[in-house]
Design a protein around this motif. Structure first.
Motif, PDB file in Angstrom:
ATOM      1  N   ASN A  18       0.806  -1.214   0.000  1.00 23.34           N
ATOM      2  CA  ASN A  18       0.000   0.000   0.000  1.00 23.34           C
ATOM      3  C   ASN A  18       0.847   1.276   0.000  1.00 23.34           C
ATOM      4  O   ASN A  18       0.580   2.172  -0.795  1.00 23.34           O
ATOM      5  N   ARG A  21       2.337   1.742  -3.447  1.00 24.41           N
ATOM      6  CA  ARG A  21       1.313   2.158  -4.404  1.00 24.41           C
ATOM      7  C   ARG A  21       1.046   3.654  -4.272  1.00 24.41           C
ATOM      8  O   ARG A  21       0.958   4.386  -5.262  1.00 24.41           O
ATOM      9  N   LYS A  22       0.934   4.127  -3.031  1.00 26.00           N
ATOM     10  CA  LYS A  22       0.700   5.552  -2.798  1.00 26.00           C
ATOM     11  C   LYS A  22       1.867   6.395  -3.307  1.00 26.00           C
ATOM     12  O   LYS A  22       1.660   7.444  -3.920  1.00 26.00           O
ATOM     13  N   ASN A  24       4.062   5.576  -5.654  1.00 26.00           N
ATOM     14  CA  ASN A  24       4.072   5.529  -7.115  1.00 26.00           C
ATOM     15  C   ASN A  24       3.020   6.466  -7.702  1.00 26.00           C
ATOM     16  O   ASN A  24       3.284   7.166  -8.686  1.00 26.00           O
ATOM     17  N   SER A  25       1.854   6.487  -7.117  1.00 27.41           N
ATOM     18  CA  SER A  25       0.799   7.380  -7.579  1.00 27.41           C
ATOM     19  C   SER A  25       1.224   8.835  -7.416  1.00 27.41           C
ATOM     20  O   SER A  25       1.033   9.657  -8.319  1.00 27.41           O
ATOM     21  N   LEU A  26       1.822   9.142  -6.284  1.00 24.92           N
ATOM     22  CA  LEU A  26       2.317  10.489  -6.024  1.00 24.92           C
ATOM     23  C   LEU A  26       3.428  10.859  -7.011  1.00 24.92           C
ATOM     24  O   LEU A  26       3.477  11.984  -7.510  1.00 24.92           O
ATOM     25  N   VAL A  28       3.874   9.719 -10.102  1.00 27.22           N
ATOM     26  CA  VAL A  28       3.281   9.973 -11.427  1.00 27.22           C
ATOM     27  C   VAL A  28       2.621  11.348 -11.448  1.00 27.22           C
ATOM     28  O   VAL A  28       2.793  12.123 -12.396  1.00 27.22           O
ATOM     29  N   GLU A  29       1.879  11.662 -10.397  1.00 26.57           N
ATOM     30  CA  GLU A  29       1.224  12.963 -10.313  1.00 26.57           C
ATOM     31  C   GLU A  29       2.255  14.098 -10.334  1.00 26.57           C
ATOM     32  O   GLU A  29       2.086  15.107 -11.024  1.00 26.57           O
ATOM     33  N   ASN A  30       3.338  13.922  -9.577  1.00 28.64           N
ATOM     34  CA  ASN A  30       4.386  14.938  -9.520  1.00 28.64           C
ATOM     35  C   ASN A  30       5.091  15.086 -10.872  1.00 28.64           C
ATOM     36  O   ASN A  30       5.389  16.199 -11.300  1.00 28.64           O
ATOM     37  N   GLU A  32       3.797  14.558 -13.751  1.00 33.60           N
ATOM     38  CA  GLU A  32       2.856  15.248 -14.634  1.00 33.60           C
ATOM     39  C   GLU A  32       2.891  16.757 -14.376  1.00 33.60           C
ATOM     40  O   GLU A  32       2.956  17.552 -15.320  1.00 33.60           O
TER      41      GLU A  32
END
Length: 138
Positions: A18, A21-22, A24-26, A28-30, A32
């Protein structure tokens, strides 16, 4: 028994992955946000450069050279300010990303600590309950 072990394994796996995953999501957002910011900055710098090139092609006499030189100095001042603002914005974005990652890691550490404390407490209470009471007849 087997279902209980599989459920425990699934829960441990979820808890372990978990935070990743958080993060990795952060990430990708950063990425972008940074990409969008850099593209906009590149567009602004390109526009400045093209504007100066157009101004250079319009120079026809000594007055034009004087005006162009003055605009060059003004453009360099504007460019310097833009570069400093952009660097500050990038640094702020990086610090925000760093603090978000630290927050995720701290949450994960706290959850792991609480889970370990619960398991230790549960194991201790089970072992206390399973010990025979020592009564004492000798």
């Amino acid at each position: 028994m087997q279902d209980k072990m599989m459920n425990a394994f699934a829960e441990q796996t979820k808890n372990m992955y978990n935070p990743m995953r958080k993060i990795n999501s952060l990430l990708v957002e950063n990425m972008e946000k940074m990409t969008d910011f850099q593209l906009e900055a590149l567009k602004a710098y390109s526009h400045m450069g093209l504007s100066q090139m157009k101004s250079a092609t319009e120079v026809k006499d000594a007055d034009g050279v004087r005006d162009y030189s003055a605009s060059q100095a003004e453009m360099m001042s504007t460019l310097s300010k833009k570069i400093l603002e952009d660097a500050k914005t990038m640094a702020d974005m990086s610090m925000e990303f760093k603090s978000e990652v630290e927050k995720i890691l701290e949450e994960s550490r706290a959850q792991a600590f609480n889970k370990a404390a619960e398991e230790t407490k549960s194991t201790a209470s089970k072992s206390t309950a399973s010990k025979p009471a020592s009564g004492g007849s000798k």
